[in-house]
Design a protein around this motif. Structure first.
Motif, mmCIF file in Angstrom:
data_model
loop_
_atom_site.group_PDB
_atom_site.id
_atom_site.type_symbol
_atom_site.label_atom_id
_atom_site.label_comp_id
_atom_site.label_asym_id
_atom_site.label_seq_id
_atom_site.Cartn_x
_atom_site.Cartn_y
_atom_site.Cartn_z
ATOM 1 N N ASP A 140 0.886 -1.165 0.000
ATOM 2 C CA ASP A 140 0.000 0.000 0.000
ATOM 3 C C ASP A 140 0.924 1.215 0.000
ATOM 4 O O ASP A 140 1.537 1.523 1.022
ATOM 5 N N THR A 141 1.061 1.872 -1.157
ATOM 6 C CA THR A 141 2.028 2.964 -1.292
ATOM 7 C C THR A 141 1.417 4.167 -2.000
ATOM 8 O O THR A 141 0.331 4.086 -2.564
ATOM 9 N N ASP A 142 2.154 5.260 -1.997
ATOM 10 C CA ASP A 142 1.780 6.497 -2.708
ATOM 11 C C ASP A 142 0.386 6.979 -2.328
ATOM 12 O O ASP A 142 -0.459 7.214 -3.183
ATOM 13 N N CYS A 143 0.166 7.163 -1.043
ATOM 14 C CA CYS A 143 -1.165 7.492 -0.534
ATOM 15 C C CYS A 143 -1.405 8.982 -0.275
ATOM 16 O O CYS A 143 -2.373 9.328 0.387
ATOM 17 N N ALA A 144 -0.557 9.853 -0.796
ATOM 18 C CA ALA A 144 -0.768 11.288 -0.573
ATOM 19 C C ALA A 144 -2.098 11.713 -1.205
ATOM 20 O O ALA A 144 -2.422 11.298 -2.319
ATOM 21 N N PRO A 145 -2.882 12.541 -0.484
ATOM 22 C CA PRO A 145 -4.176 12.966 -1.032
ATOM 23 C C PRO A 145 -4.014 13.990 -2.155
ATOM 24 O O PRO A 145 -3.026 14.716 -2.217
ATOM 25 N N GLY A 148 -3.146 -2.330 -8.664
ATOM 26 C CA GLY A 148 -4.249 -1.412 -8.873
ATOM 27 C C GLY A 148 -4.140 -0.169 -8.016
ATOM 28 O O GLY A 148 -3.217 -0.017 -7.216
ATOM 29 N N VAL A 149 -5.115 0.714 -8.211
ATOM 30 C CA VAL A 149 -5.197 1.966 -7.464
ATOM 31 C C VAL A 149 -6.493 1.968 -6.662
ATOM 32 O O VAL A 149 -7.570 1.741 -7.210
ATOM 33 N N ASN A 150 -6.351 2.224 -5.373
ATOM 34 C CA ASN A 150 -7.486 2.308 -4.467
ATOM 35 C C ASN A 150 -7.787 3.789 -4.248
ATOM 36 O O ASN A 150 -7.114 4.471 -3.483
ATOM 37 N N ASN A 151 -8.786 4.300 -4.948
ATOM 38 C CA ASN A 151 -9.215 5.700 -4.823
ATOM 39 C C ASN A 151 -10.186 5.782 -3.653
ATOM 40 O O ASN A 151 -11.286 5.227 -3.720
ATOM 41 N N HIS A 152 -9.771 6.426 -2.570
ATOM 42 C CA HIS A 152 -10.621 6.500 -1.376
ATOM 43 C C HIS A 152 -10.151 7.663 -0.506
ATOM 44 O O HIS A 152 -9.135 8.282 -0.772
ATOM 45 N N ARG A 153 -10.906 7.965 0.520
ATOM 46 C CA ARG A 153 -10.492 8.993 1.490
ATOM 47 C C ARG A 153 -10.073 8.260 2.764
ATOM 48 O O ARG A 153 -10.908 7.695 3.463
ATOM 49 N N MET A 154 -8.757 8.278 3.033
ATOM 50 C CA MET A 154 -8.205 7.547 4.178
ATOM 51 C C MET A 154 -8.831 7.945 5.507
ATOM 52 O O MET A 154 -8.937 7.123 6.417
ATOM 53 N N SER A 155 -9.237 9.188 5.635
ATOM 54 C CA SER A 155 -9.814 9.637 6.900
ATOM 55 C C SER A 155 -11.215 9.065 7.129
ATOM 56 O O SER A 155 -11.725 9.100 8.238
#
Length: 140
Positions: free
Chosen positions: A74-79, A101-108
């Protein structure tokens, strides 16, 4: 007075055009959610342990509807400017192949996929998969 009104009107039109263009610029960073999907915004992605993953490489093997996998990374998670994270994930599937793949989501709102956790992966549409955390109660 006429010149002042004209200048004000032009300024107002310019401001209105800029405000209307701003959401388009932000939405350009977000991929479109596939038709028929259960979420309406990327903020919802990950609710109840269900993640929509934009495929970069690999996918569910032909003939399979669902396959078990293990999250490797799980990398490159900057918003981005909208506060949406575009985390890159690698998942080793039980057949030995690796899906990226890319997980497009809001971590908060909904956490990232955790390396080492077991998931179920199913193909959604061309270029998209659904990743379901096996213990969805742990997804919060």
């Amino acid at each position: 007075m006429k010149k002042t009104f004209s200048a004000s009107a032009i300024a107002a039109l310019g401001l209105a055009a800029a405000l209307l263009a701003a959401p388009a610029a932000y939405s350009a960073e977000q991929p479109a959610i596939p038709a028929g999907e259960t979420i309406s915004t990327w903020v919802e992605n990950g609710e109840n342990g269900r993640y929509l993953l934009q495929l970069l490489e690999g996918g569910v093997p032909a003939g399979e509807t669902e396959i078990t996998g293990t999250i490797l990374s799980d990398t490159d998670c900057a918003p981005d400017a909208d506060g949406i994270n575009h985390c890159k994930n690698e998942i080793r599937l039980e057949d030995g192949s690796v899906l990226k793949g890319v997980n497009n989501h809001r971590m908060s709102v909904n956490r990232c996929l955790k390396p080492g956790e077991t998931v179920k992966v199913s193909q959604l549409a061309d270029g998209w998969a659904v990743v379901l955390i096996e213990d969805a109660t742990e997804s919060r």
